[in-house]
Design an enzyme around this catalytic site. Structure first.
Site, PDB file in Angstrom:
ATOM      1  N   THR A 108      -1.351  -7.602  -1.036  1.00 44.20           N
ATOM      2  CA  THR A 108      -0.029  -6.960  -0.944  1.00 44.20           C
ATOM      3  C   THR A 108       0.992  -8.035  -0.553  1.00 44.20           C
ATOM      4  O   THR A 108       0.607  -9.150  -0.165  1.00 44.20           O
ATOM      5  CB  THR A 108      -0.005  -5.878   0.159  1.00 44.20           C
ATOM      6  OG1 THR A 108      -0.199  -6.538   1.426  1.00 44.20           O
ATOM      7  CG2 THR A 108      -1.067  -4.816  -0.036  1.00 44.20           C
ATOM      8  N   LYS A 140      -4.770  -1.634  15.879  1.00 41.56           N
ATOM      9  CA  LYS A 140      -5.516  -0.915  14.843  1.00 41.56           C
ATOM     10  C   LYS A 140      -6.745  -0.199  15.424  1.00 41.56           C
ATOM     11  O   LYS A 140      -7.084   0.907  14.991  1.00 41.56           O
ATOM     12  CB  LYS A 140      -5.904  -1.869  13.708  1.00 41.56           C
ATOM     13  CG  LYS A 140      -4.703  -2.368  12.905  1.00 41.56           C
ATOM     14  CD  LYS A 140      -3.929  -1.217  12.270  1.00 41.56           C
ATOM     15  CE  LYS A 140      -2.797  -1.685  11.383  1.00 41.56           C
ATOM     16  NZ  LYS A 140      -2.074  -0.586  10.728  1.00 41.56           N
ATOM     17  N   TYR A 158      -2.766  -7.396  17.060  1.00 42.11           N
ATOM     18  CA  TYR A 158      -2.935  -6.599  15.834  1.00 42.11           C
ATOM     19  C   TYR A 158      -4.242  -5.806  15.884  1.00 42.11           C
ATOM     20  O   TYR A 158      -4.273  -4.604  15.623  1.00 42.11           O
ATOM     21  CB  TYR A 158      -2.909  -7.501  14.592  1.00 42.11           C
ATOM     22  CG  TYR A 158      -3.058  -6.737  13.292  1.00 42.11           C
ATOM     23  CD1 TYR A 158      -1.971  -6.087  12.722  1.00 42.11           C
ATOM     24  CD2 TYR A 158      -4.291  -6.653  12.626  1.00 42.11           C
ATOM     25  CE1 TYR A 158      -2.093  -5.371  11.532  1.00 42.11           C
ATOM     26  CE2 TYR A 158      -4.427  -5.943  11.447  1.00 42.11           C
ATOM     27  CZ  TYR A 158      -3.325  -5.304  10.894  1.00 42.11           C
ATOM     28  OH  TYR A 158      -3.464  -4.582   9.720  1.00 42.11           O
ATOM     29  N   LEU A 191       2.373  -8.290   2.186  1.00 41.20           N
ATOM     30  CA  LEU A 191       2.039  -8.706   3.558  1.00 41.20           C
ATOM     31  C   LEU A 191       1.023  -9.848   3.545  1.00 41.20           C
ATOM     32  O   LEU A 191       1.158 -10.850   4.250  1.00 41.20           O
ATOM     33  CB  LEU A 191       1.490  -7.508   4.354  1.00 41.20           C
ATOM     34  CG  LEU A 191       0.972  -7.790   5.753  1.00 41.20           C
ATOM     35  CD1 LEU A 191       2.074  -8.315   6.660  1.00 41.20           C
ATOM     36  CD2 LEU A 191       0.362  -6.522   6.377  1.00 41.20           C
ATOM     37  N   ILE A 242       0.837  -1.208   0.000  1.00 42.67           N
ATOM     38  CA  ILE A 242       0.000   0.000   0.000  1.00 42.67           C
ATOM     39  C   ILE A 242       0.871   1.258   0.000  1.00 42.67           C
ATOM     40  O   ILE A 242       0.601   2.225  -0.721  1.00 42.67           O
ATOM     41  CB  ILE A 242      -0.935  -0.029   1.238  1.00 42.67           C
ATOM     42  CG1 ILE A 242      -1.936  -1.193   1.123  1.00 42.67           C
ATOM     43  CG2 ILE A 242      -1.673   1.292   1.401  1.00 42.67           C
ATOM     44  CD1 ILE A 242      -2.754  -1.456   2.392  1.00 42.67           C
ATOM     45  N   LYS A 299      12.533   0.291   6.787  1.00 43.58           N
ATOM     46  CA  LYS A 299      13.768   0.003   7.522  1.00 43.58           C
ATOM     47  C   LYS A 299      14.770  -0.754   6.664  1.00 43.58           C
ATOM     48  O   LYS A 299      15.853  -1.097   7.125  1.00 43.58           O
ATOM     49  CB  LYS A 299      13.481  -0.699   8.848  1.00 43.58           C
ATOM     50  CG  LYS A 299      12.776  -2.004   8.715  1.00 43.58           C
ATOM     51  CD  LYS A 299      12.611  -2.636  10.080  1.00 43.58           C
ATOM     52  CE  LYS A 299      11.996  -4.001   9.887  1.00 43.58           C
ATOM     53  NZ  LYS A 299      11.844  -4.745  11.100  1.00 43.58           N
ATOM     54  N   ASP A 358      13.603   3.304  10.634  1.00 43.06           N
ATOM     55  CA  ASP A 358      12.824   2.298  11.355  1.00 43.06           C
ATOM     56  C   ASP A 358      11.874   3.069  12.285  1.00 43.06           C
ATOM     57  O   ASP A 358      12.333   3.746  13.215  1.00 43.06           O
ATOM     58  CB  ASP A 358      13.797   1.409  12.152  1.00 43.06           C
ATOM     59  CG  ASP A 358      13.079   0.320  12.939  1.00 43.06           C
ATOM     60  OD1 ASP A 358      11.863   0.439  13.165  1.00 43.06           O
ATOM     61  OD2 ASP A 358      13.757  -0.642  13.337  1.00 43.06           O
ATOM     62  N   VAL A 359      10.584   2.969  12.035  1.00 44.05           N
ATOM     63  CA  VAL A 359       9.626   3.792  12.797  1.00 44.05           C
ATOM     64  C   VAL A 359       9.435   3.319  14.240  1.00 44.05           C
ATOM     65  O   VAL A 359       8.671   3.922  14.984  1.00 44.05           O
ATOM     66  CB  VAL A 359       8.250   3.915  12.088  1.00 44.05           C
ATOM     67  CG1 VAL A 359       8.373   4.626  10.758  1.00 44.05           C
ATOM     68  CG2 VAL A 359       7.582   2.560  11.937  1.00 44.05           C
ATOM     69  N   ILE A 369      -6.517  -6.366   1.331  1.00 39.69           N
ATOM     70  CA  ILE A 369      -5.856  -5.753   0.175  1.00 39.69           C
ATOM     71  C   ILE A 369      -4.696  -6.668  -0.207  1.00 39.69           C
ATOM     72  O   ILE A 369      -3.870  -7.007   0.657  1.00 39.69           O
ATOM     73  CB  ILE A 369      -5.292  -4.340   0.540  1.00 39.69           C
ATOM     74  CG1 ILE A 369      -6.359  -3.456   1.221  1.00 39.69           C
ATOM     75  CG2 ILE A 369      -4.702  -3.669  -0.699  1.00 39.69           C
ATOM     76  CD1 ILE A 369      -7.541  -3.053   0.382  1.00 39.69           C
TER      77      ILE A 369
HETATM   78  N1  LIG Z   1      -2.854  -5.646   3.178  1.00 38.78           N
HETATM   79  C1  LIG Z   1      -3.975  -5.601   3.868  1.00 38.78           C
HETATM   80  O1  LIG Z   1      -4.894  -6.405   3.644  1.00 38.78           O
HETATM   81  C2  LIG Z   1      -4.171  -4.564   4.935  1.00 38.78           C
HETATM   82  C3  LIG Z   1      -5.450  -4.427   5.494  1.00 38.78           C
HETATM   83  C4  LIG Z   1      -5.666  -3.482   6.483  1.00 38.78           C
HETATM   84  C5  LIG Z   1      -4.624  -2.680   6.904  1.00 38.78           C
HETATM   85  N2  LIG Z   1      -3.380  -2.825   6.357  1.00 38.78           N
HETATM   86  C6  LIG Z   1      -2.320  -1.946   6.874  1.00 38.78           C
HETATM   87  O2  LIG Z   1      -1.738  -1.247   5.798  1.00 38.78           O
HETATM   88  C7  LIG Z   1      -0.371  -0.959   6.092  1.00 38.78           C
HETATM   89  C8  LIG Z   1       0.497  -1.461   4.939  1.00 38.78           C
HETATM   90  O3  LIG Z   1       0.281  -2.842   4.771  1.00 38.78           O
HETATM   91  P1  LIG Z   1       0.803  -3.655   3.482  1.00 38.78           P
HETATM   92  O4  LIG Z   1      -0.121  -4.780   3.302  1.00 38.78           O
HETATM   93  O5  LIG Z   1       1.091  -2.732   2.364  1.00 38.78           O
HETATM   94  O6  LIG Z   1       2.189  -4.247   4.093  1.00 38.78           O
HETATM   95  P2  LIG Z   1       3.568  -4.653   3.377  1.00 38.78           P
HETATM   96  O7  LIG Z   1       4.256  -5.599   4.314  1.00 38.78           O
HETATM   97  O8  LIG Z   1       3.317  -5.116   2.002  1.00 38.78           O
HETATM   98  O9  LIG Z   1       4.388  -3.268   3.391  1.00 38.78           O
HETATM   99  C9  LIG Z   1       4.729  -2.699   4.634  1.00 38.78           C
HETATM  100  C10 LIG Z   1       5.735  -1.570   4.461  1.00 38.78           C
HETATM  101  O10 LIG Z   1       6.098  -1.108   5.783  1.00 38.78           O
HETATM  102  C11 LIG Z   1       7.525  -1.152   5.920  1.00 38.78           C
HETATM  103  N3  LIG Z   1       7.897  -1.378   7.318  1.00 38.78           N
HETATM  104  C12 LIG Z   1       7.656  -2.463   8.095  1.00 38.78           C
HETATM  105  N4  LIG Z   1       8.210  -2.292   9.317  1.00 38.78           N
HETATM  106  C13 LIG Z   1       8.793  -1.064   9.313  1.00 38.78           C
HETATM  107  C14 LIG Z   1       9.526  -0.315  10.270  1.00 38.78           C
HETATM  108  N5  LIG Z   1       9.796  -0.792  11.491  1.00 38.78           N
HETATM  109  N6  LIG Z   1       9.977   0.919   9.923  1.00 38.78           N
HETATM  110  C15 LIG Z   1       9.739   1.415   8.694  1.00 38.78           C
HETATM  111  N7  LIG Z   1       9.064   0.752   7.735  1.00 38.78           N
HETATM  112  C16 LIG Z   1       8.595  -0.473   8.047  1.00 38.78           C
HETATM  113  C17 LIG Z   1       7.961  -2.285   4.981  1.00 38.78           C
HETATM  114  O11 LIG Z   1       9.338  -2.171   4.647  1.00 38.78           O
HETATM  115  C18 LIG Z   1       7.036  -2.033   3.784  1.00 38.78           C
HETATM  116  O12 LIG Z   1       7.539  -0.983   2.990  1.00 38.78           O
HETATM  117  C19 LIG Z   1      -0.079  -1.631   7.438  1.00 38.78           C
HETATM  118  O13 LIG Z   1      -0.192  -0.675   8.469  1.00 38.78           O
HETATM  119  C20 LIG Z   1      -1.172  -2.680   7.540  1.00 38.78           C
HETATM  120  O14 LIG Z   1      -1.466  -3.020   8.867  1.00 38.78           O
HETATM  121  C21 LIG Z   1      -3.128  -3.743   5.394  1.00 38.78           C
END
Ligand SMILES: NC(=O)c1ccc[n+]([C@@H]2O[C@H](COP(=O)([O-])OP(=O)(O)OC[C@H]3O[C@@H](n4cnc5c(N)ncnc54)[C@H](O)[C@@H]3O)[C@@H](O)[C@H]2O)c1
Length: 276
Positions: free
Chosen positions: A198, A167, A163, A200, A26, A46, A71-72, A196
């Site tokens: 991705t 959220k 988790y 993840l 995302i 990170k 790294d957040v 979504i």
């Molecule tokens: N994919 C889904 O279905 C979904 C649904 C609801 C919410 N979300 C939320 O959306 C957000 C993005 O999810 P996604 O599916 O794109 O995940 P993803 O794992 O595909 O991407 C996550 C990104 O966050 C970065 N990241 C992880 N830990 C980090 C840290 N400590 N410091 C800096 N960067 C860091 C990763 O390097 C990557 O760029 C998340 O907060 C997730 O909880 C995702």
């Protein structure tokens, strides 16, 4: 002179956005969408290296971007992220807190306090601290924050207590911040995506004994019969940043209707007996 089509599509021209977790999923789609609409974007993860991705997005333009390793979960890294943004681009108009993680299935019996604290640090305190350091700059531009939360923070999810708790807290924190920052005309909103597709989601399904069934279950959870895309999330974020100027404290459900349709969910028995 009337604006050309290209100018009209530059919906966030010269605005400056910080996007955490922008190298995958995302976050990556949001970096691309914002740069496509003319914004200058600082994105982080990170990972130590994302030069190739930075170059690719810069080349596509018409906006600009800079990758920062941050790294957040580390307060010093967050301060540096904000400093680099202001040093390079002079201002911040939008912060998107997105960097987060969903651990594989966790039961309460198999989860330690430290597991829970680590996830809180990433999914919640990371959002809080990035907002804290960005807000002095956002107040100057009357900018906005978008917190990427999750539908499960409202409706719950099996085997995901930490988790879901992080959220739910992100959605609640968004509203509390919106109240406090309204006097500075800074808008704070959240987006709660459902499923979504991705990296993840792919990673989570790879931990399942039956990945195919898990993915099909993820698809069937939506009324629309499919998962959402990262690009759809990015478009929703751009709307909130660029045009949603009367939205503050909202939680935008981006779920394909996953929360609708009152139906049989009991885990006690396979068949409900209420009609017999
Ligand atoms: N994919 C889904 O279905 C979904 C649904 C609801 C919410 N979300 C939320 O959306 C957000 C993005 O999810 P996604 O599916 O794109 O995940 P993803 O794992 O595909 O991407 C996550 C990104 O966050 C970065 N990241 C992880 N830990 C980090 C840290 N400590 N410091 C800096 N960067 C860091 C990763 O390097 C990557 O760029 C998340 O907060 C997730 O909880 C995702």
């Amino acid at each position: 002179m009337a604006a050309s089509g290209a100018e009209l599509s530059l919906r966030y021209r010269d605005r400056v956005a910080v996007i955490t977790g922008g190298t995958k999923g995302i976050g990556e789609a949001m970096v691309k969408e914002f740069v496509k609409s003319g914004a200058r974007v600082v994105f982080c993860s990170k990972d130590t290296e994302a030069k190739a991705l930075e170059n690719e997005i810069k080349a596509a333009g018409p906006g600009d971007c800079i990758y920062v390793c941050c790294d957040v979960t580390k307060e010093e890294d967050i301060k540096k992220l904000i400093e680099i943004t202001v040093m390079n681009y002079g201002q911040i108009d939008c912060l998107i807190n997105n960097a987060g993680w969903h651990p594989p299935e966790q039961t309460i019996d198999g989860t330690s306090a430290d597991d829970f604290r680590d996830l809180l640090n990433l999914n919640l305190i990371g959002y809080f601290l990035t907002a804290k350091y960005a807000l002095p700059h956002l107040r100057k531009t009357q900018g906005n924050i978008i917190n990427i939360s999750s539908l499960v923070g409202i409706i719950g999810q099996k085997h995901a207590i930490p988790y879901v708790a992080t959220k739910g807290a992100v959605t609640a924190m968004t509203k509390a911040m919106a109240v406090d920052e309204s006097r500075h005309n800074v808008r704070i909103n959240s987006i709660s995506p459902g499923n979504i597709w991705t990296p993840l989601w792919e990673e989570l399904s790879s931990h399942s004994k039956n990945s195919e069934a898990m993915i099909q279950g993820g698809i069937d959870a939506q009324l629309l019969g499919r998962m959402g895309t990262a690009e759809e999330c990015a478009k929703a974020a751009l709307y909130l940043a660029a045009e949603g100027t009367f939205c503050t404290g909202i939680d935008l459900l981006l779920t394909g209707g996953a929360e609708l349709n009152y139906a049989n969910k009991s885990q006690h028995r396979a068949h409900s007996s209420i009609y017999h």
